[in-house]
Design an enzyme around this catalytic site. Sequence first.
Site, mmCIF file in Angstrom:
data_model
loop_
_atom_site.group_PDB
_atom_site.id
_atom_site.type_symbol
_atom_site.label_atom_id
_atom_site.label_comp_id
_atom_site.label_asym_id
_atom_site.label_seq_id
_atom_site.Cartn_x
_atom_site.Cartn_y
_atom_site.Cartn_z
ATOM 1 N N HIS A 188 0.841 -1.190 0.000
ATOM 2 C CA HIS A 188 0.000 0.000 0.000
ATOM 3 C C HIS A 188 0.881 1.246 0.000
ATOM 4 C CE1 HIS A 188 1.174 -0.583 4.175
ATOM 5 N NE2 HIS A 188 0.893 0.696 4.415
ATOM 6 N N ASP A 190 0.786 5.252 1.891
ATOM 7 C CA ASP A 190 0.123 5.975 2.978
ATOM 8 C C ASP A 190 -0.527 7.230 2.405
ATOM 9 O OD1 ASP A 190 1.112 4.078 4.731
ATOM 10 O OD2 ASP A 190 2.895 5.261 5.219
ATOM 11 N N HIS A 245 4.784 0.064 -0.036
ATOM 12 C CA HIS A 245 5.531 -0.794 0.873
ATOM 13 C C HIS A 245 4.623 -1.865 1.457
ATOM 14 C CE1 HIS A 245 3.849 2.611 3.103
ATOM 15 N NE2 HIS A 245 3.894 1.888 4.209
ATOM 16 N N ARG A 255 7.552 -8.833 15.505
ATOM 17 C CA ARG A 255 7.988 -7.510 15.075
ATOM 18 C C ARG A 255 7.030 -6.479 15.644
ATOM 19 N NH1 ARG A 255 7.446 -3.723 10.724
ATOM 20 N NH2 ARG A 255 9.457 -2.807 10.161
#
Length: 335
Positions: A188, A190, A245, A255
């Site tokens: 996607h 941002d 990304h 993570r």
Amino acid sequence: MVVLTPSPAMKQIPAINLSEPGSEALLVRACEDLGFFKVTEHDIPMELIAKLEEEALKFFALSPEEKELAGRANPFGYGSKNIGGHGDVGWVEYLLMPITSEPLSMAFLMHPSASSFRSALDEYALAVRKLACRVLELMAQGLGMEQRDAFRKLVADEESDSMLRLNHYPPCPMLRELNGFVTGFGEHTDPQIISVLRSNDTAGLEISLRDGSWVSVLPDRESFFINVGDSLQVLTNGRFRSLRHRVLANGWKSRVSMIYFGGPPLGERLAPLPEVMAEGEQSKYREFMWCDYKSCASKTLLGDNRLDLFHQASEASEKMKKDDEVAVNEQIAEM
């Protein structure tokens, strides 16, 4: 859930020391080439970062029932696996919170047991917002703009529509024998102006290059990663590149990432700024309000290219389509 193969690591992510002369030119180059870079000498204490990371881990270690006291994400609150309302899923759980000029006031943070978490969030949000403003002002300076606060003021505004997202990608047991990866957060861009990312030592972030290939970004606990959002691409008439990304989760290591999204006020009108356009350069995007773009983003799939809908070419194509329909109707009427 899609199983992916991790991409080769990219070793040349631009690293920019904000305290050195000439950093503004390096920022501009990074935004033009990749739309992505990391900053050092950012003046945010590591103790503050570590404090929020510790509190985030405590939150995500709670039972599902306790985490849901934060409210189910709509859009703010706690979410697990479902990303948005249109079928996107990932191996992730998250907490999304609005960031304003006032301290965080979500109901679950008002409980005495959450006082340490609330304090860490407030301190971190204030510091990272300051960093975003500093970077945006340097960008304007690097572009040679007389109005150095042209980008910064949109994020610094008391009515700015900004948010903080804490993501947790837990180990995925089904992949341990395969030593593979699953989609943690799908590809996607941002929609906001700027995103400021900090993560722990676990890899997983991947970025898309201009040729469409994917490369892994090695984690760096000492730095902040910053990427251009759709709105900044519009404001620079495409000179800066909004970064596509994604994040991969794996079978062994968790993570944790903390992302600040700096957005403009809801009623802000966005269009390419004449000051960044060359003489005679045509605007690539039609003017729109941030609230309209945000609404559009909430109605699309995660990986959709939302900016296509606001491109001048799209508007021209739509006009041609309508003109053709009128012409056909007129021909039919004459028969």
